[in-house]
Design a protein around this motif. Structure first.
Motif, mmCIF file in Angstrom:
data_model
loop_
_atom_site.group_PDB
_atom_site.id
_atom_site.type_symbol
_atom_site.label_atom_id
_atom_site.label_comp_id
_atom_site.label_asym_id
_atom_site.label_seq_id
_atom_site.Cartn_x
_atom_site.Cartn_y
_atom_site.Cartn_z
ATOM 1 N N THR A 402 0.921 -1.128 -0.106
ATOM 2 C CA THR A 402 -0.074 0.124 -0.103
ATOM 3 C C THR A 402 0.943 1.465 -0.149
ATOM 4 N N ILE A 403 1.871 1.367 0.831
ATOM 5 C CA ILE A 403 2.798 2.445 0.996
ATOM 6 C C ILE A 403 3.331 2.525 -0.345
ATOM 7 N N GLY A 404 3.992 1.646 -1.172
ATOM 8 C CA GLY A 404 4.621 1.659 -2.451
ATOM 9 C C GLY A 404 3.661 2.302 -3.382
ATOM 10 N N VAL A 405 2.502 1.677 -3.474
ATOM 11 C CA VAL A 405 1.628 2.483 -4.546
ATOM 12 C C VAL A 405 1.318 3.750 -4.304
ATOM 13 N N ILE A 406 0.860 4.137 -3.107
ATOM 14 C CA ILE A 406 0.509 5.534 -2.802
ATOM 15 C C ILE A 406 1.605 6.521 -3.090
ATOM 16 N N ALA A 407 3.040 5.975 -2.788
ATOM 17 C CA ALA A 407 4.160 6.957 -2.870
ATOM 18 C C ALA A 407 4.416 7.037 -4.379
ATOM 19 N N SER A 408 4.386 5.877 -5.209
ATOM 20 C CA SER A 408 4.716 5.874 -6.656
ATOM 21 C C SER A 408 3.651 6.789 -7.400
ATOM 22 N N MET A 409 2.413 7.083 -6.890
ATOM 23 C CA MET A 409 1.512 7.757 -7.518
ATOM 24 C C MET A 409 1.962 9.263 -7.123
ATOM 25 N N ILE A 410 2.300 9.661 -5.825
ATOM 26 C CA ILE A 410 2.715 10.993 -5.529
ATOM 27 C C ILE A 410 4.003 11.392 -6.269
ATOM 28 N N SER A 411 4.944 10.475 -6.413
ATOM 29 C CA SER A 411 6.163 10.919 -7.132
ATOM 30 C C SER A 411 5.996 11.014 -8.480
ATOM 31 N N ALA A 412 5.245 10.141 -8.950
ATOM 32 C CA ALA A 412 5.007 10.468 -10.498
ATOM 33 C C ALA A 412 4.006 11.596 -10.986
ATOM 34 N N MET A 413 2.940 11.438 -10.632
ATOM 35 C CA MET A 413 1.781 12.240 -10.733
ATOM 36 C C MET A 413 1.998 13.732 -10.129
ATOM 37 N N VAL A 414 2.599 13.868 -9.241
ATOM 38 C CA VAL A 414 2.750 15.068 -8.506
ATOM 39 C C VAL A 414 4.265 15.637 -8.614
ATOM 40 N N LEU A 415 5.107 15.114 -8.102
ATOM 41 C CA LEU A 415 6.595 15.258 -8.255
ATOM 42 C C LEU A 415 6.998 15.320 -9.599
ATOM 43 N N GLY A 416 7.117 14.179 -10.274
ATOM 44 C CA GLY A 416 7.541 13.867 -11.357
ATOM 45 C C GLY A 416 6.752 14.715 -12.541
ATOM 46 N N ARG A 417 5.666 14.806 -12.523
ATOM 47 C CA ARG A 417 5.003 15.810 -13.358
ATOM 48 C C ARG A 417 5.316 17.281 -13.415
ATOM 49 N N ALA A 418 5.226 17.725 -12.128
ATOM 50 C CA ALA A 418 5.569 19.241 -11.704
ATOM 51 C C ALA A 418 7.250 19.473 -12.315
ATOM 52 N N LEU A 419 8.065 18.530 -12.165
ATOM 53 C CA LEU A 419 9.406 18.662 -12.748
ATOM 54 C C LEU A 419 9.567 18.495 -13.956
ATOM 55 N N THR A 420 8.976 17.597 -14.832
ATOM 56 C CA THR A 420 9.178 17.472 -16.006
ATOM 57 C C THR A 420 8.564 18.665 -16.860
ATOM 58 N N GLU A 421 7.252 19.109 -16.563
ATOM 59 C CA GLU A 421 6.525 20.219 -17.162
ATOM 60 C C GLU A 421 7.342 21.276 -16.878
ATOM 61 N N THR A 422 7.970 21.679 -15.780
ATOM 62 C CA THR A 422 8.663 23.079 -15.569
ATOM 63 C C THR A 422 10.053 22.941 -16.440
ATOM 64 N N VAL A 423 10.629 21.867 -16.375
ATOM 65 C CA VAL A 423 11.955 21.856 -17.258
ATOM 66 C C VAL A 423 11.883 21.756 -18.831
ATOM 67 N N ILE A 424 10.969 20.845 -19.228
ATOM 68 C CA ILE A 424 10.712 20.742 -20.500
ATOM 69 C C ILE A 424 9.766 21.865 -21.272
ATOM 70 N N GLY A 425 9.099 22.408 -20.325
ATOM 71 C CA GLY A 425 8.052 23.422 -20.669
ATOM 72 C C GLY A 425 9.142 24.623 -21.068
ATOM 73 N N ARG A 426 10.237 25.051 -20.827
ATOM 74 C CA ARG A 426 11.136 25.936 -21.266
ATOM 75 C C ARG A 426 11.429 26.230 -22.807
ATOM 76 N N ARG A 427 11.350 27.036 -23.333
ATOM 77 C CA ARG A 427 11.702 27.319 -24.869
ATOM 78 C C ARG A 427 13.036 26.672 -25.218
ATOM 79 N N ALA A 428 13.832 27.145 -24.446
ATOM 80 C CA ALA A 428 15.279 26.809 -24.896
ATOM 81 C C ALA A 428 15.430 25.232 -24.912
ATOM 82 N N VAL A 429 14.694 24.618 -23.938
ATOM 83 C CA VAL A 429 14.756 22.781 -23.816
ATOM 84 C C VAL A 429 13.771 22.606 -24.911
ATOM 85 N N ALA A 430 12.665 23.131 -24.831
ATOM 86 C CA ALA A 430 11.525 22.215 -25.752
ATOM 87 C C ALA A 430 12.035 22.411 -27.347
#
Length: 760
Positions: A402-430
């Protein structure tokens, strides 16, 4: 940066900050295999009504198992030794004296009507006992016994002057007996309004029935609360005694001592190295496939490990080596949500390149959410049912999962999404599409698109191959049988003393060289070594004795007893029931979210995977023990998740083109999800290969079982679950109207619910 991404970023920072706080301030509770613990040896005693034999001792062991679980001691070990002894090993127990006192009590709990003692002779069936204040009171015959009690929990209310209390829930006729008892007391006054709870001939609480309880009605609802002058520890101990039930025979504490870990420092160090190497290889693989997006996902993966560890220590979970191995494996599999999103982003950019890579990434996360949610909900259903219905290591696995599933969803859909959208969303990177890793379809997808094979055209061939492999594997169980480990069958325990100190790693090496690599070897007391293994002849025991004389000098045998299984019949029965209910719940959920044909295909493919892994172990002559049980439970979750991802894509394609033949749609869905399936599986394979090669004897079989399970599960999601769904769907379609006998996938319906009235 969008407002949603800012919220995700702030939430991710808050979760990480809390995780760092708990990881640094809360010590980890290590299990018997990593740290050792306290060993308490109990001996059952004869009574005028019952004889202490192997059967009554086994029943007492099951009661003690429930008490240990209620005390909050996870991953403990209880083993019958001989006919009358029970060896209890408790990891990381802070107060062994209190645990010993609680375990040793017979806990005969009864509830009695009460009246004041006027000095006269008691009536028939009555007796005189001092209440909790020391004042003598007259107790009537027992109106309720421990058989009518279902569960008990300790609790407290800061606003309640009574402080700590114990909530008791009744079962069977216990609720009615309690209503009758309290109905009579509610009509009385003075001491006769009180009810006495008696534990082992001692009044522990004699509260009055509250004034608002109706006369001749009593306390209804199937539960009650015991109050008294309880401390927190006393309330928890009382709840554990009531929860565990009454011992069939009394037990006496024979000895209490400290035992060393069942695994040596070398095995732990080897497993740690394997884990680090495996996780590093997984990270490198993801970076190689998805470049910058993969690098950011690897950062999120490291954060997932931190979040999961913090949650484990915060909840006080006991960490064992198989648990840590499962945790490391979960780190490798947690990348799955990111892989799903990245593959969808690649598809979106390929279809609409003018919108840019950032828009493709946002759409990828949005469209991947359905598959991520469905696969994780099915896993959480199984984990929750394992926790509530099972006990012992199976229940602990439910917590970790249970801990693993909940933590994986937080890391991917919250932390991972915020990180990738912020970095890859920059024009110089995109603008640097090759560097983002999302601008191209990937080699595997490009190859599949060029070939465009019609997989389900040969569905009967795939099913025949799956059936042949499964039958071949299962025949190993019929031909060679299952070599059940000592946890399931029991065995022999021999304790030796040596003339000179022996390092535990040297002792393990000596026993392994004698032909027993899977024997449990640990220190016991100050200068003793215990060896626990399966059936052992006298000649084989002599080989172990002689092998220990090398590092230990003169070896003297101190104890030699047959032992019962650690995983008793009660625990095994609970585990089977929990697993059956979990599979039924998964089947029902998938049938509601998809179709019953999809659900049947996913569950049958999972049973196919479990049968193959178990059969291979039978052919290889490898033991089925608690570690392999954990591996099989992991394979169940992995197999269903893989099938759910495929069926989620099939559902999406079918809604877009309901007139197309279902077999063709199912084949396309399997092909389109193949890159995700392969990449996720490869991430887990790196870790498992490292554990199998470098992890030592303790984890080799665990890693091998999971390696087989992941390979078979990856195959079965495409070539077993999907063809089964096609065959079942075609048969069901013959009786339905629509083009070619097929009907469109129904849209999800709004859920409705009925709210119950206010509780009484």
């Amino acid at each position: 940066m969008t407002r949603a991404n800012i919220v995700r970023g702030l939430l991710a920072v808050a979760v990480l900050a809390l995780s760092v706080l708990f990881a640094l301030t809360e010590p980890a509770k290590l299990g018997l295999d990593l740290r050792g613990g306290t060993q308490i040896v109990l001996e059952t005693q004869d009574t005028p009504r019952a004889k202490a034999d192997a059967a009554s001792t086994d029943r007492a062991r099951e009661v003690l198992e429930r008490r240990v679980n209620a005390l909050g001691v996870a991953e403990s070990s209880l083993t019958r030794s001989g006919e009358r002894r029970i060896i209890v090993e408790l990891p990381d127990v802070q107060d062994p004296a209190r645990a010993a006192e609680t375990l040793g009590r017979t806990a005969q709990l009864t509830a009695h009507p009460l009246r004041a003692h006027d000095g006269g002779a008691p009536r028939a069936g009555e007796r005189v006992l001092p209440d909790e204040q020391g004042r003598p009171v007259l107790l009537g015959p027992a109106a309720l016994t421990g058989d009518g009690i279902g569960s008990a929990d300790a609790g407290s209310d800061p606003q309640d002057l009574a402080g700590w209390y114990v909530t008791v829930k009744f079962r069977g006729d216990g609720g009615r007996a309690w209503e009758r008892l309290t109905a009579r007391a509610a009509c009385a006054s003075g001491d006769e309004r009180r009810i006495a709870f008696v534990l082992d001939d001692q009044v522990i609480s004699s509260p009055q029935v509250a004034e608002d309880v109706p006369c001749r009605v009593g306390i209804t609802g199937g539960s009650t609360r015991i109050t008294g002058d309880f401390t927190a520890a006393r309330a928890r101990d009382l709840a554990a005694l009531i929860q565990g039930g009454s011992l069939p025979v009394p037990v006496k504490i024979i000895e209490q001592r400290v035992v060393g870990p069942t695994l040596g420092a070398e095995a732990i160090e080897a497993s740690w190295r394997a884990a680090v190497i495996g996780v590093a290889l997984t990270g490198l693989f993801i970076v190689a496939v998805y470049r910058l997006a993969g690098l950011l996902a690897t950062v999120a993966l490291a954060c997932y490990a931190l979040i999961s560890y913090a949650a484990l220590v915060m909840l006080g979970a006991t960490l064992t080596l198989p648990g840590l191995a499962g945790f490391v494996l979960a780190v490798g599999m947690a990348i799955d949500a990111n892989v799903l999103a990245f593959e969808r982003a690649r598809e979106e950019y390929r279809a609409r390149p003018r919108r840019g890579v950032r828009a493709a990434l946002v759409t990828g996360f949005d469209r991947a959410w359905s598959a991520i949610a469905d696969s994780n909900v099915t896993t959480l259903l199984a984990a929750a049912l394992l926790f509530f219905l099972a006990s012992g290591p199976v229940r602990g696995f439910g917590v970790t999962l249970t801990i693993g599933v909940i933590a994986s969803m937080i890391s991917a859909m919250v932390l991972g999404r915020a990180l990738t959208e912020t970095v890859i969303g920059r024009r110089a990177v995109a603008r640097r599409l090759a560097a983002t890793g999302l601008g191209g379809p990937g080699r595997l997808r490009a190859w599949l698109d060029r070939r465009d094979p019609d997989l389900m055209r040969h569905r009967r061939l795939w099913l025949a191959i799956s059936a042949l492999v499964a039958v071949t594997a299962v025949s190993g169980i019929a031909v060679r049988g299952l070599d059940l480990g000592v946890e399931f069958t029991g065995g022999r325990l021999v304790e030796y003393s040596t003339s000179r100190p022996v390092d535990i790693d040297d002792a393990r090496a000596a026993v392994s060289s004698a032909g027993f690599p899977r024997a449990v070897v640990q220190t016991s007391g100050t200068a003793e070594i215990t060896v626990r293994t399966q059936e052992l002849t006298n000649a084989e025991e002599r080989r172990i004795h002689d092998a220990l004389s090398g590092p230990g000098g003169t070896v003297t045998k101190q104890r030699d007893e047959l032992i019962g299984p650690t995983l008793g019949a009660d625990l095994r029965r609970q585990a089977v029931i929990a697993l059956a209910v979990a599979l039924a719940a998964q089947l029902a959920y998938l049938a509601i979210r998809f179709r019953w044909t999809y659900a049947a295909g996913a569950v049958l493919a999972m049973l196919h995977d479990i049968a193959i892994v178990t059969g291979v172990f039978a052919w290889l002559g490898k033991p089925i023990d608690g570690i392999i049980l954990a591996a099989l439970l992991t394979i169940i979750g992995y197999s269903v998740n893989d099938s759910v991802v495929v069926f989620d894509r099939v559902r999406e394609l079918r809604r877009a083109d309901p007139a197309a033949p279902f077999a063709r749609i199912a084949g396309r869905g399997a092909l389109q999800t193949a890159p995700r399936t392969v990449n996720t599986g490869m991430g887990a394979l790196f870790i498992l290969t490292a554990l199998a090669v470098l992890g030592g004897d303790s984890l080799t079989d665990f890693a091998v079982a999971l390696l087989i399970g992941i390979v078979v599960g990856t195959y079965s999601s495409v070539f077993t679950a999907t063809p089964l769904a096609v065959v079942l769907q075609n048969r069901a379609s013959r009786h339905r109207p629509g083009p070619g006998g097929d009907v469109p996938e129904p849209a999800p319906r709004a859920s409705t619910r009925l709210a119950g009235g206010p509780s009484r």
